[in-house]
Design a protein around this motif. Structure first.
Motif, short mmCIF file in Angstrom:
data_model
loop_
_atom_site.label_atom_id
_atom_site.label_comp_id
_atom_site.label_asym_id
_atom_site.label_seq_id
_atom_site.Cartn_x
_atom_site.Cartn_y
_atom_site.Cartn_z
N LEU A 165 46.15 -53.85 76.80
CA LEU A 165 47.20 -54.41 75.95
C LEU A 165 48.51 -53.82 76.44
O LEU A 165 48.75 -52.63 76.28
N ILE A 166 49.35 -54.61 77.08
CA ILE A 166 50.53 -54.03 77.71
C ILE A 166 51.76 -54.10 76.81
O ILE A 166 52.70 -53.34 76.98
N GLU A 167 51.75 -55.01 75.84
CA GLU A 167 52.86 -55.04 74.90
C GLU A 167 52.40 -55.70 73.62
O GLU A 167 51.58 -56.62 73.65
N SER A 168 52.90 -55.19 72.50
CA SER A 168 52.59 -55.85 71.24
C SER A 168 53.80 -55.71 70.33
O SER A 168 54.42 -54.65 70.26
N ALA A 169 54.20 -56.81 69.72
CA ALA A 169 55.44 -56.82 68.93
C ALA A 169 55.43 -57.99 67.97
O ALA A 169 54.69 -58.95 68.18
N PRO A 170 56.27 -57.93 66.90
CA PRO A 170 56.42 -59.10 66.05
C PRO A 170 56.92 -60.28 66.87
O PRO A 170 57.65 -60.08 67.85
#
Lengths: 327, 328
Positions: free
Chosen positions: A239-244
Motif C-alpha cells: 500500500l503506497i498511499e492512502s488518503a481521503p
C-alpha cells in the motif's frame, strides 16, 4: 478512526510458485515465492467506502479474498468489529461471516446457470438466517425489488438476463444475509458505461439506505472517484498511499499515484499529449529492491534502490515514499 | 468526397442470415476518414463497432456479408474485391491492430522474421533491406535494445511491448489507414497511455489515417479528431470530438457522456451519474422506428414509427427526430 468496522494489520500473503519437485531437482532451481500482499494496513469506517486501486498484480483481489475468508493470510490480522478473523473461535467466525458478503467481477461466471434466480438469492438466507416458507419467499421478492428487478424474475434462470441485470442479481444475493460489510471486486468492469452508471448508482443508494460499508476494488480511477470516501493505492502488493478521496485526487503525494492519475484518460482531456511514465509493472516473483517503484520513478533518489520506505502519516493521509516526511 | 478523403464508407449494411431471421448488425453506416485524421468509433457492446471494422477490410466471418453500400479507399471501391485483390489491400494499404496482441502474433516465429516477412510481402525489397526496416520499425515504436530483440519470440515480451510490436507490424507496410480495434483494452492504465500516445504520434508523423474503435469515452476524447457514435448498428451522432462530447445533441450521446464518471459529475457527496434506463436491444428484437426510443428521455410519437435520417444540428450531425423537427 473511532468507529472502524474493519481493521487490517500488516496483512501478508505469500504464494508458492515453485516448479514441481522433480523439475527443481533436475534443473537445480530453488523454490520460488510470490509476495502478493506485503504488510498492508488499513481501516474502514462504518458506513463508508474504502477503495483499493491498482494495476494488474498489485494484490487487490488477494486482499479481497482474505477479507471474506476465501484465502488464509500468511501473516497479519483482520479484525471485523473487534473479532479477529485470523485467530477467533469457530463460532465467532461463523457469526461474523454472515455479516460479510462479496460481489464478484464477472456476472456471467458468478451465478450458477442451472439455478433459478430465487434459489441463487435464497442460498445465503438458508445458510445464515433461520427463516423458511412464506417469510423466505417474501424476503427474496423484497430483495429483487430492492435491486430494481421484479419479484416475477425469481422464477427465471440467469441466462435470461443482461449483464447489468445479472450484476443486480449478484447484489441481491450479497444483501440476502443482511450483511454490514460488502467486498466488491471490480463489480462494474464487465459492464457497459450506461449500465455501469445504473449499478454504481444502485450501490450508492443501497449504502445510504442500509448503512453498508464497502471495500471497493477496481483499476478504474474514475469509478474510484465516484464511489470512494477513502482510497488506498497498491503497487506490487504494498500500500503506497492512502488518503481521503478529495485529498488524493487534488494532491497525490506518491509519484506512482501521480503517474496513475495523469495516465488515466479523461473525458475532458481533448487532444491531451502527456508523457506517459516509462516501463511496465515488474515481475512480482523478483520485484525491484528497496521501493518497488524506483525503476519507473521520475523522482528517485539513490536511497530508493536500497531502502524500503516506511509509512509516514500526516493527518488522514499515509504515504510510503522516501521523498515524504523524512524530517 | 474531397481530395483529402482517404476512406469513405457509404450506407454500409452488413447482414447475417440466421435460422431465426436476418440480423443487421451494421445498418446504413456512413462516415469518412481523411489523411492523417484519427476518427473514433464508439459504442457499447452490440453497437456494431467491430463488425464495421471487419467489413471495411473484408474480414467478415461467414455467413455475415455486406448486403449493400460501399467502402471506397482513395477513390477505389474495395467492398466488392475478391480475396486475392483484398490481400493486396490488407497490410499494404490498411494496417490493423487488434485488442489481444498475443493472438495477433505468430508464437512460433521471431519478431524480426514476422516484421521482415510483412515488409517483403508488401514493399518488394530484399531480405537485408527488410531486416533493416524491421529494426527501424522496432526502434520507432520504442522497443528498448531493439537490435537484440529482433530474434526474440512474442512470449518473451510483456503485454505493452507486444502491442508495440503489433503496431510496428501494422505500420511496416506503410499503409495509409490503420484500423485499431480496442487496441488498449487489455492493457493497464499506465501502459495504455504509452501505447495511445505512440499510435497518435506515429500516425501524425506519417500522415496515416486511423479508425480507432473503443468503448472508452476518455480514450476517444484524448486521441481522436472526430467521432462516430454507434447505437444498435446505426450512426447516432457524428462530428468533431470536442463538440460531440461537450455539447452532444443526440439523447443517447448525451446519456453516454453523463454516465461516464468525470470530475464534473463525480466530486461532492450529492454527485450522481446520469443513467440510461434499460440496455442495448438484441439484434433479433430491434424496436421499430428509432432503435433508441424505448430508452430515450425525449421520446416523441414519431420516434416509434420512423427511423430518423442523419441531419445536421448545430455543430454535429445526428440521427434523431429532434433534429428533423428543428430543421423542418
Amino acid at each position: 478512526m473511532n468507529d472502524s468496522l474493519i481493521s487490517v494489520q500488516s496483512l501478508s500473503r505469500v504464494f508458492d510458485v515453485s516448479k514441481p519437485w522433480l523439475n527443481r531437482v533436475l534443473s537445480g532451481q530453488k523454490r520460488q515465492t510470490l509476495k502478493a500482499v506485503d504488510s498492508v494496513d488499513f481501516t474502514i469506517e462504518r458506513g463508508t467506502t474504502y477503495a483499493l486501486v491498482g494495476e494488474s498484480g498489485s494484490g487487490k483481489s488477494t486482499i479481497a479474498k482474505m477479507l471474506v475468508g476465501l484465502l488464509k493470510p500468511t501473516s497479519g490480522r483482520v479484525h471485523i468489529d473487534g473479532v479477529d478473523l485470523t485467530n477467533a473461535s469457530a463460532a465467532d467466525i461463523a457469526s461474523t461471516r454472515k455479516r460479510i458478503q462479496m460481489i464478484f467481477q464477472d456476472p456471467y461466471a458468478s451465478l450458477n446457470p442451472r439455478w433459478r434466480v430465487r434459489d441463487i438469492v435464497g442460498e445465503p438466507i438458508d445458510a445464515f438466517l433461520n427463516v423458511s416458507g412464506a417469510e423466505r419467499t417474501r424476503k427474496i421478492d423484497e430483495l429483487l425489488e430492492k435491486v430494481g428487478l421484479s419479484s416475477k424474475d425469481g422464477a427465471k434462470f440467469p441466462h435470461e438476463f443482461s449483464g447489468g441485470q445479472r450484476q443486480r442479481i449478484g447484489i441481491a444475493r450479497a444483501l440476502a444475509s443482511d450483511p454490514e460489510f460488502i467486498v466488491c471486486d471490480e463489480p462494474t468492469s464487465a459492464l457497459d458505461v450506461s449500465v455501469q452508471a445504473q449499478v454504481l448508482n444502485l450501490m450508492r443508494d443501497l449504502q445510504r439506505d442500509l448503512g453498508l460499508t464497502y471495500l471497493f476494488i477496481t483499476h478504474d480511477l474514475a469509478v474510484v472517484r465516484y464511489m470512494a470516501d477513502h482510497v488506498g493505492v497498491l503497487y506490487l502488493g504494498r500500500l503506497i498511499e492512502s488518503a481521503p478521496r478529495q485529498e488524493l485526487f487534488d494532491s497525490p503525494a506518491h509519484p506512482y499515484t501521480q503517474m496513475l492519475i495523469n495516465a488515466a484518460p479523461r473525458v475532458d482531456g481533448f487532444g491531451r499529449m502527456h508523457e506517459a511514465a516509462d516501463g511496465e509493472i515488474p515481475d512480482p516473483i523478483s520485484p525491484p529492491s528497496g521501493c518497488h517503484f524506483h525503476p519507473r520513478c521520475p523522482q528517485r533518489l539513490d536511497a530508493c534502490r536500497i531502502e524500503v520506505p516506511v509509512v509516514q502519516h500526516t493527518g488522514r493521509r499515509a504515504v510510503s515514499c522516501l521523498l515524504h516526511g523524512q524530517s | 468526397m474531397t481530395e483529402h478523403t482517404l476512406l469513405e464508407v457509404k450506407d454500409l449494411k452488413v447482414q447475417i442470415p440466421t435460422r431465426r431471421g436476418v440480423l443487421t448488425p451494421v445498418n446504413e453506416v456512413s462516415f469518412t476518414i481523411g489523411r492523417g485524421e484519427i476518427v473514433g468509433v464508439v459504442g457499447e457492446s452490440g453497437a456494431g463497432k467491430s463488425i464495421t471494422g471487419s467489413a471495411i477490410i473484408g474480414l467478415l466471418d461467414r455467413p455475415a456479408r455486406i448486403s449493400s453500400g460501399s467502402v471506397t479507399l482513395q477513390g477505389e471501391v474495395i467492398s466488392g474485391l475478391n480475396e486475392e485483390q483484398l490481400r493486396r489491400v490488407r497490410g499494404k494499404r490498411i494496417g490493423t491492430v487488434f485488442q489481444d496482441p498475443l493472438t495477433s502474433l505468430d508464437p512460433l516465429m521471431s519478431i524480426g522474421d514476422q516484421l521482415s516477412e510483412t515488409a517483403m510481402a508488401h514493399l518488394a525489397i530484399s531480405r537485408e533491406a527488410a531486416r533493416e526496416k524491421a529494426l527501424q520499425a522496432l526502434i520507432d515504436v520504442g522497443i528498448p535494445a531493439a537490435e537484440s530483440r529482433l530474434d526474440a519470440y512474442p512470449h518473451e515480451f510483456s503485454g505493452g511491448m507486444r502491442q508495440r510490436v503489433v503496431i510496428a507490424l501494422a505500420l511496416i507496410g506503410e499503409p495509409d489507414l490503420i484500423i485499431a480495434d480496442e487496441p488498449t483494452t487489455a492493457l493497464d492504465v499506465s501502459v495504455q497511455a504509452q501505447v495511445l500516445m505512440l499510435l497518435k504520434r506515429l500516425c501524425r508523423e506519417r500522415n496515416t489515417g486511423v479508425m480507432l474503435i473503443t468503448h472508452d469515452m476518455g480514450v476517444i476524447a484524448e486521441t481522436t479528431d472526430r467521432v462516430v457514435v454507434l447505437y444498435a448498428g446505426r450512426v447516432a451522432e457524428i462530428g468533431n470530438t470536442e463538440q460531440v462530447l461537450t455539447s452532444a445533441k443526440h439523447p443517447y450521446t448525451r446519456g453516454l457522456v453523463g454516465a461516464t464518471p468525470n470530475p464534473a459529475n463525480m466530486d461532492g457527496d450529492n454527485a450522481r451519474l446520469n443513467q440510461i434506463p434499460g440496455s442495448m436491444p438484441g439484434l433479433l428484437a430491434l424496436p421499430t422506428g428509432c432503435p433508441f426510443h424505448p430508452r430515450c428521455s425525449e421520446v416523441m410519437p414519431v420516434c416509434k414509427t420512423e427511423q430518423p435520417a442523419l441531419t445536421p444540428l448545430g455543430d454535429t450531425t445526428i440521427a434523431c427526430h429532434l433534429a428533423t423537427e428543428a430543421s423542418a
